[in-house]
Design a protein around this motif. Structure first.
Motif, PDB file in Angstrom:
ATOM      1  N   ASP A  78      -1.314   3.759   2.438  1.00 53.74           N
ATOM      2  CA  ASP A  78      -0.727   3.647   3.776  1.00 53.74           C
ATOM      3  C   ASP A  78      -0.634   5.066   4.323  1.00 53.74           C
ATOM      4  O   ASP A  78       0.296   5.789   4.009  1.00 53.74           O
ATOM      5  CB  ASP A  78       0.670   3.018   3.568  1.00 53.74           C
ATOM      6  CG  ASP A  78       1.452   2.829   4.843  1.00 53.74           C
ATOM      7  OD1 ASP A  78       0.913   3.115   5.926  1.00 53.74           O
ATOM      8  OD2 ASP A  78       2.605   2.386   4.739  1.00 53.74           O
ATOM      9  N   GLU A 124       4.194  -1.542 -10.186  1.00 53.26           N
ATOM     10  CA  GLU A 124       3.797  -2.594  -9.237  1.00 53.26           C
ATOM     11  C   GLU A 124       2.325  -2.980  -9.416  1.00 53.26           C
ATOM     12  O   GLU A 124       1.966  -4.159  -9.380  1.00 53.26           O
ATOM     13  CB  GLU A 124       4.048  -2.092  -7.808  1.00 53.26           C
ATOM     14  CG  GLU A 124       3.758  -3.118  -6.743  1.00 53.26           C
ATOM     15  CD  GLU A 124       4.227  -2.629  -5.374  1.00 53.26           C
ATOM     16  OE1 GLU A 124       5.440  -2.428  -5.197  1.00 53.26           O
ATOM     17  OE2 GLU A 124       3.376  -2.450  -4.495  1.00 53.26           O
ATOM     18  N   ILE A 145       0.880  -1.176   0.000  1.00 49.64           N
ATOM     19  CA  ILE A 145       0.000   0.000   0.000  1.00 49.64           C
ATOM     20  C   ILE A 145       0.913   1.221   0.000  1.00 49.64           C
ATOM     21  O   ILE A 145       1.879   1.278   0.753  1.00 49.64           O
ATOM     22  CB  ILE A 145      -1.011  -0.014   1.170  1.00 49.64           C
ATOM     23  CG1 ILE A 145      -0.332  -0.314   2.508  1.00 49.64           C
ATOM     24  CG2 ILE A 145      -2.130  -1.012   0.883  1.00 49.64           C
ATOM     25  CD1 ILE A 145      -1.249  -0.114   3.715  1.00 49.64           C
ATOM     26  N   ASP A 160      12.904  -2.593  -1.820  1.00 54.05           N
ATOM     27  CA  ASP A 160      13.301  -1.774  -0.676  1.00 54.05           C
ATOM     28  C   ASP A 160      12.538  -2.120   0.599  1.00 54.05           C
ATOM     29  O   ASP A 160      12.941  -1.726   1.682  1.00 54.05           O
ATOM     30  CB  ASP A 160      13.109  -0.273  -1.001  1.00 54.05           C
ATOM     31  CG  ASP A 160      11.679   0.065  -1.408  1.00 54.05           C
ATOM     32  OD1 ASP A 160      11.013  -0.785  -2.050  1.00 54.05           O
ATOM     33  OD2 ASP A 160      11.201   1.166  -1.089  1.00 54.05           O
TER      34      ASP A 160
HETATM   35  O1  ME8 Z   1       6.908   1.601   0.823  1.00 46.90           O
HETATM   36  N1  ME8 Z   1      10.341   1.301  -9.024  1.00 46.90           N
HETATM   37  O2  ME8 Z   1       5.129   2.909   0.142  1.00 46.90           O
HETATM   38  P1  ME8 Z   1       5.770   3.626  -1.133  1.00 46.90           P
HETATM   39  C1  ME8 Z   1       9.592   0.257  -8.651  1.00 46.90           C
HETATM   40  N2  ME8 Z   1       3.826   2.432   2.348  1.00 46.90           N
HETATM   41  N3  ME8 Z   1       8.863   0.217  -7.524  1.00 46.90           N
HETATM   42  C2  ME8 Z   1       8.884   1.275  -6.725  1.00 46.90           C
HETATM   43  C3  ME8 Z   1       9.631   2.425  -7.047  1.00 46.90           C
HETATM   44  C4  ME8 Z   1      10.388   2.406  -8.262  1.00 46.90           C
HETATM   45  N4  ME8 Z   1      11.127   3.416  -8.662  1.00 46.90           N
HETATM   46  N5  ME8 Z   1       9.443   3.314  -6.045  1.00 46.90           N
HETATM   47  C5  ME8 Z   1       8.602   2.742  -5.151  1.00 46.90           C
HETATM   48  C6  ME8 Z   1       5.786   2.048   0.987  1.00 46.90           C
HETATM   49  N6  ME8 Z   1       8.261   1.511  -5.552  1.00 46.90           N
HETATM   50  C7  ME8 Z   1       4.939   1.580   2.151  1.00 46.90           C
HETATM   51  C8  ME8 Z   1       4.503   0.149   1.886  1.00 46.90           C
HETATM   52  S1  ME8 Z   1       3.158  -2.088   2.501  1.00 46.90           S
HETATM   53  C9  ME8 Z   1       2.435  -2.720   3.874  1.00 46.90           C
HETATM   54  C10 ME8 Z   1       3.641  -0.467   2.955  1.00 46.90           C
HETATM   55  C11 ME8 Z   1       7.395   0.547  -4.849  1.00 46.90           C
HETATM   56  O3  ME8 Z   1       4.691   4.534  -1.618  1.00 46.90           O
HETATM   57  C12 ME8 Z   1       7.877   0.246  -3.448  1.00 46.90           C
HETATM   58  O4  ME8 Z   1       8.932  -0.688  -3.488  1.00 46.90           O
HETATM   59  O5  ME8 Z   1       7.088   4.221  -0.795  1.00 46.90           O
HETATM   60  C13 ME8 Z   1       6.632  -0.295  -2.793  1.00 46.90           C
HETATM   61  O6  ME8 Z   1       6.468  -1.673  -3.042  1.00 46.90           O
HETATM   62  C14 ME8 Z   1       5.523   0.505  -3.478  1.00 46.90           C
HETATM   63  O7  ME8 Z   1       6.109   1.104  -4.650  1.00 46.90           O
HETATM   64  C15 ME8 Z   1       4.958   1.603  -2.579  1.00 46.90           C
HETATM   65  O8  ME8 Z   1       6.022   2.453  -2.168  1.00 46.90           O
END
Ligand code: ME8
Length: 518
Positions: free
Chosen positions: A52, A27, A13, A266
């Motif tokens: 989130d 994703e 999320i 990450d």
């Molecule tokens: O981590 N390339 O939220 P988020 C690919 N709230 N995937 C990416 C990316 C990129 N450049 N940047 C981000 C969070 N993501 C938490 C998660 S789950 C219980 C809580 C992916 O908004 C990142 O790895 O920072 C994650 O899976 C998703 O986007 C949300 O990232």
């Protein structure tokens, strides 16, 4: 008919502290493809995504904008929901962690962990990254030339000292290691599994799971001065949405435990270490698989707001078309590895695989049928060895796709389908039905039948990745609406001779780059 087997899949999320970017879109597209694949394969799918919304990062961003965190969350959560619509995501629910159902589930999981004797009060002193919402050990941080201390993900950390509840993570070291070894598929891909195992083997410290220096979060039961650490709250979303914690007999409880959590690399530590430990403590079943995809890089560079290359998914889709963008990311990037993208690379893929590939195969073969076979699917004669060979390739493709998708190797499943397009191109060129038109019209009809039948199967198999374009292809071969899932692949759904076809319209136009006109 037996009940369909449940299949539960989730994305992470996202933090709605800003608008969604291409990493979020990636994703969601990938997880959507997996959800659609399972639905077409007869599973009863529940696909969840959401936002989130608590934590210090949200509170700080809101303060900087001079608004309430709830306002920031509401505004950007809507952007994420909107992005889902734009990308044709087939999620069955969209969870927001500010919803009452989630507060209730978080209190419940907290109480269960406390009842199990895993939560105690102490004081925390250590490094915290607000950007990662993560605590780090001193050894994981470094002071760089700019004098600022950074954590392992390259984000600044700050010293935090406050009263806090702790979770006895250290008590789960052995249990986690045993789980990784008993369930070798729990973490994918292998690099991430190794990383997690070595992290756990290096020793687990108890985890601070509450904060008192801000209040934008879920209150700890019976101690309202504390809000839950945002990751306790965030991870619990996956159970919240099934109702399993609060109503075990509810309509969605059957979906827990999840079949797959799809997340970025990450945040593997949270999902493969903390989350299973929380669940073990609360006496809940563990998800079957956590799969971490890689990061998207813009022309090889990490996306960052300061570099100005955080691509807006809306622009990308408007420029190239939705299914073209979906296809590009799913085919081009090895799922689980980092991937680079550029406008040139997207254009090249569109033209090579879609316009010149499946698009051209469909339009050449179907327009020949419309012109030369009275606009109807022709009656095939006896199949030659070549016909049988290519039909057998098509008929066995589902098995290959299943094997790849089971391991989240989306790019390999897509490549296998596109491989059949190339094989069929060669078959079509070799059989040369245009030449048979004069010499052996019956044989021409057989070749066209076989080709159209393969186009049908390719279109069925491409639906998880390009839902709209595949539907158009299936319209072109007049596949009935109830014969489009995977049970209609192979012999079960063969094209019926005599079915009337319309003249084919192009499904994948060639991409022409605006700057060069090339
Ligand atoms: O981590 N390339 O939220 P988020 C690919 N709230 N995937 C990416 C990316 C990129 N450049 N940047 C981000 C969070 N993501 C938490 C998660 S789950 C219980 C809580 C992916 O908004 C990142 O790895 O920072 C994650 O899976 C998703 O986007 C949300 O990232």
């Amino acid at each position: 008919m037996p009940d369909k087997l449940p299949y539960y899949i989730t994305t992470a999320i996202s933090y709605p502290n800003g608008k969604p970017h291409i990493g979020h879109a990636y994703e969601l597209i990938a997880t959507d493809a997996m959800a659609r694949f399972q639905r077409l394969d007869g599973r009863d799918v529940f696909f969840l995504t959401g936002t989130d919304e608590h934590g210090q990062k949200m509170q700080q961003t809101a303060r900087a904008e001079g608004i309430d965190p709830s306002e920031l969350a509401e505004r950007n959560s809507n952007e994420f929901r909107e992005m889902g619509r734009l990308l044709n995501a087939s999620n069955d629910d969209f969870i927001r962690t500010t919803e009452p159902r989630h507060h209730e589930a978080c209190r419940e999981i907290w109480n269960r962990m406390a009842d199990n004797g895993d939560i105690y009060k102490d004081s925390y002193a250590g490094w915290y990254s607000v950007r990662d919402e993560a605590f780090y050990q001193e050894g994981e941080t470094e002071v760089r030339d700019d004098g600022v201390r950074y954590g392992p993900q390259g984000t600044p950390v700050e010293w935090v000292e406050e009263e806090s509840y702790f979770f006895k993570l250290s008590a789960y070291e052995e249990k986690l290691l045993k789980h990784y070894s008993d369930k070798p598929d729990f973490i994918g891909p292998a690099e991430r599994r190794n990383e997690v195992i070595s992290f756990v083997k290096s020793g687990l410290k108890d985890l601070s799971i509450s904060r008192t220096t801000f209040d934008w979060g879920i209150k700890v039961p019976n101690d309202p001065a504390h809000v839950m650490y945002v990751w306790v709250d965030a991870l619990t979303n996956y159970v919240t949405a099934t109702g399993y914690l609060t109503d075990k007999n509810g309509p969605r409880a059957k979906y827990w435990p999840a079949d797959a959590h799809i997340i970025g690399k990450d945040i593997i530590r949270f999902h493969a270490v903390y989350w299973p430990a929380f669940l073990m403590s609360a006496g809940l079943p563990l998800p079957k698989r956590v799969f971490a995809h890689g990061f998207l890089l813009n022309k090889g560079e990490k996306m960052s707001k300061s570099l100005g290359n955080v691509v807006d998914p809306v622009n990308l889709v408007n420029h190239f078309g939705l299914d073209q963008v979906r296809y590009f990311f799913l085919r081009e990037v090895s799922f689980g590895q980092d991937g680079s993208y550029s406008e040139e690379a997207i254009g090249t893929r569109i033209n090579a695989d879609l316009a010149n590939g499946i698009g051209n195969l469909a339009s050449r073969s179907l327009s020949m049928i419309v012109k030369n076979c009275d606009g109807k699917i022709p009656e095939p004669g006896e199949f030659s060895e070549e016909d049988r060979a290519i039909l057998a390739s098509a008929d066995s493709l589902l098995e290959t796709c299943r094997e790849e998708m089971e391991k989240q190797l989306i790019h390999r499943a897509v490549a296998a389908v596109i491989g059949l397009v190339s094989e069929t191109d060669r078959y079509f060129a070799g059989q040369a039905p245009w030449a048979l038109k004069k010499t052996d019209p019956e044989r021409m009809a057989t070749v066209l039948y076989v080709t159209a039948e393969i186009v049908r199967q390719i279109a069925i198999l491409l639906q998880p990745y390009m839902p709209d374009a595949s539907a158009k292809l299936l319209d072109l071969v007049a596949a009935p609406a109830d014969k489009r899932d995977f049970s209609s692949l192979g012999e079960a759904g063969r094209l019926v001779p005599g079915t009337v076809l319309d003249a084919p319209t192009p499904v994948f136009p060639r991409y022409v780059a605006p700057e060069t006109g090339a």
